[in-house]
Write an enzyme that holds these catalytic residues in place. Sequence first.
Site, PDB file in Angstrom:
ATOM      1  N   LYS A 135     -54.249 -21.997 -10.430  1.00 61.54           N
ATOM      2  CA  LYS A 135     -53.579 -21.556 -11.666  1.00 61.54           C
ATOM      3  C   LYS A 135     -52.123 -21.167 -11.380  1.00 61.54           C
ATOM      4  O   LYS A 135     -51.726 -21.048 -10.214  1.00 61.54           O
ATOM      5  CB  LYS A 135     -54.339 -20.384 -12.295  1.00 61.54           C
ATOM      6  CG  LYS A 135     -54.351 -19.102 -11.479  1.00 61.54           C
ATOM      7  CD  LYS A 135     -55.355 -18.120 -12.066  1.00 61.54           C
ATOM      8  CE  LYS A 135     -55.571 -16.924 -11.171  1.00 61.54           C
ATOM      9  NZ  LYS A 135     -54.946 -15.714 -11.583  1.00 61.54           N
TER      10      LYS A 135
ATOM     11  N   ARG B  37     -61.485  -5.515 -18.216  1.00 59.83           N
ATOM     12  CA  ARG B  37     -60.366  -6.355 -18.634  1.00 59.83           C
ATOM     13  C   ARG B  37     -60.913  -7.488 -19.503  1.00 59.83           C
ATOM     14  O   ARG B  37     -60.572  -7.611 -20.658  1.00 59.83           O
ATOM     15  CB  ARG B  37     -59.653  -6.898 -17.381  1.00 59.83           C
ATOM     16  CG  ARG B  37     -58.406  -7.671 -17.659  1.00 59.83           C
ATOM     17  CD  ARG B  37     -57.736  -8.149 -16.384  1.00 59.83           C
ATOM     18  NE  ARG B  37     -58.530  -9.136 -15.660  1.00 59.83           N
ATOM     19  CZ  ARG B  37     -58.081  -9.827 -14.607  1.00 59.83           C
ATOM     20  NH1 ARG B  37     -56.859  -9.631 -14.148  1.00 59.83           N
ATOM     21  NH2 ARG B  37     -58.851 -10.712 -14.002  1.00 59.83           N
TER      22      ARG B  37
ATOM     23  N   TYR C 152     -22.189  -7.261  -4.264  1.00 58.25           N
ATOM     24  CA  TYR C 152     -21.968  -6.666  -5.590  1.00 58.25           C
ATOM     25  C   TYR C 152     -22.128  -5.145  -5.543  1.00 58.25           C
ATOM     26  O   TYR C 152     -23.110  -4.632  -4.995  1.00 58.25           O
ATOM     27  CB  TYR C 152     -22.971  -7.224  -6.595  1.00 58.25           C
ATOM     28  CG  TYR C 152     -22.595  -8.588  -7.129  1.00 58.25           C
ATOM     29  CD1 TYR C 152     -21.405  -8.791  -7.809  1.00 58.25           C
ATOM     30  CD2 TYR C 152     -23.464  -9.666  -6.971  1.00 58.25           C
ATOM     31  CE1 TYR C 152     -21.064 -10.043  -8.296  1.00 58.25           C
ATOM     32  CE2 TYR C 152     -23.132 -10.923  -7.469  1.00 58.25           C
ATOM     33  CZ  TYR C 152     -21.924 -11.097  -8.134  1.00 58.25           C
ATOM     34  OH  TYR C 152     -21.595 -12.326  -8.615  1.00 58.25           O
TER      35      TYR C 152
ATOM     36  N   MET D 150     -27.478 -13.865  -7.289  1.00 55.31           N
ATOM     37  CA  MET D 150     -28.289 -14.935  -7.882  1.00 55.31           C
ATOM     38  C   MET D 150     -28.494 -16.093  -6.893  1.00 55.31           C
ATOM     39  O   MET D 150     -29.580 -16.653  -6.807  1.00 55.31           O
ATOM     40  CB  MET D 150     -27.614 -15.462  -9.151  1.00 55.31           C
ATOM     41  CG  MET D 150     -28.454 -16.471  -9.897  1.00 55.31           C
ATOM     42  SD  MET D 150     -27.590 -17.186 -11.302  1.00 55.31           S
ATOM     43  CE  MET D 150     -27.435 -15.789 -12.388  1.00 55.31           C
TER      44      MET D 150
HETATM   45  C1  LIG Z   1     -61.573 -14.720 -12.654  1.00 54.87           C
HETATM   46  C2  LIG Z   1     -60.742 -14.943 -11.435  1.00 54.87           C
HETATM   47  N1  LIG Z   1     -61.322 -15.482 -10.358  1.00 54.87           N
HETATM   48  C3  LIG Z   1     -60.617 -15.715  -9.227  1.00 54.87           C
HETATM   49  C4  LIG Z   1     -59.279 -15.397  -9.134  1.00 54.87           C
HETATM   50  C5  LIG Z   1     -58.541 -15.644  -7.829  1.00 54.87           C
HETATM   51  O1  LIG Z   1     -58.146 -14.410  -7.298  1.00 54.87           O
HETATM   52  P1  LIG Z   1     -57.359 -14.320  -5.906  1.00 54.87           P
HETATM   53  O2  LIG Z   1     -56.063 -15.003  -6.125  1.00 54.87           O
HETATM   54  O3  LIG Z   1     -57.200 -12.866  -5.660  1.00 54.87           O
HETATM   55  O4  LIG Z   1     -58.213 -15.011  -4.916  1.00 54.87           O
HETATM   56  C6  LIG Z   1     -58.655 -14.818 -10.228  1.00 54.87           C
HETATM   57  C7  LIG Z   1     -57.244 -14.437 -10.142  1.00 54.87           C
HETATM   58  O5  LIG Z   1     -56.703 -13.602 -10.810  1.00 54.87           O
HETATM   59  C8  LIG Z   1     -59.398 -14.594 -11.414  1.00 54.87           C
HETATM   60  O6  LIG Z   1     -58.839 -14.039 -12.489  1.00 54.87           O
END
Ligand SMILES: Cc1ncc(COP(=O)(O)O)c(C=O)c1O
Length: 364
Positions: A35, A131, A260, A308
């Site tokens: 992700k 959450r 800066y 930057m």
């Molecule tokens: C539901 C869920 N599973 C797995 C992960 C992976 O977590 P990590 O990057 O700490 O391994 C996340 C990351 O936020 C998550 O939200």
Amino acid sequence: MSRPCHARIDLAALRHNYQLACDLAPAAQAVAVVKANAYGHGAIAAAKALEPLAPVLGVACIEEALELRDAGIKKPILLLEGIFSADEVSIASEQNFYLMVENLEQVQAIIQANVSQPLHCWLKVDTGMHRLGLLPEQADGALSILKASDNVHSDIIIASHFASADELDNPSNQAQLECFDHLIAQSEQTKGLAQSLANSACVLGHPQAHRQWLRPGFMLYGASPFTVPHTNADKLKPVMSLVSEVISVRPIKAGERVGYGGKWQAERDSLIATIACGYGDGYPRHAPSGTPVLIDGQEAPLVGRVSMDMITVDITELKDIAIGCTAEMWGQNLCVNRIADAAGTIGYELLTRMPARPLRVYSE
Ligand SMILES: Cc1ncc(COP(=O)(O)O)c(C=O)c1O
């Protein structure tokens, strides 16, 4: 000629880290979490490198999953936050996206949708992070609805997520595990379902939470989720190296200021190197003077404010530094967690917030 700042991405290290997760839990399977643009590394390249190894890839939302499908990724993709609107259910079915089911509204959307093939569902239970996920007392009802629906494949997985798995001794880990195991023990509906609890910190440090499906993310990119050394985390190989070059070397007199706002003042006659990498390249602007930078393999302190496009480094103690010498801001030889710690954040944030500007240069 081109600006020398770029992010080297070592895909062999990525695969090594995925394999480490599998080796630590040989009885489990592992979703490879890519992700947020594979935590800044480039989702398509990371997914292509991991696809031959991983039975399932994991992303946050359907847009990220569709990007991977458009790039030719064929494996199932788990949407870790589930759906954001009911129209996503039929797309998920067509595209073989697995759904994390986070609440009763999503349960209803799934069973009411028109789908081309049954969906693979992972039911998330809130065991204490508060959450996402159904309350434990909602799980049985949700499971009986999902099991009764022709829209849902029979291989439902029951999942949860830990709030403090990176703190190995935090009692909330045991409390969440007990809550989960209590639900499994007293519920008829969860009997025989595969389970999934483990993010990176659990994979590395909580074997009792491995169960049947791991969900490693951060560890795949080669940094430890822990703030203390750990034998398993020590086997990880960094995947991203943010590198650039020295573009200026200048002597300054004691009492002169750098950068800066003139926030850093030399206490002695000093030699200052300027590196072509700044907050526009993902280097944290809040990194204070003293944050380590590797120049030609030697560690030296950042001095003055991060600009930057540039940082300035006190190289008075280093030998033979000239324009064109290599600089590593983090990566293979300097752990990203050290820079994050100096800047008051975590490695997750530095990697994930990497902008597009530094070219990603991939190596096998
Ligand atoms: C539901 C869920 N599973 C797995 C992960 C992976 O977590 P990590 O990057 O700490 O391994 C996340 C990351 O936020 C998550 O939200």
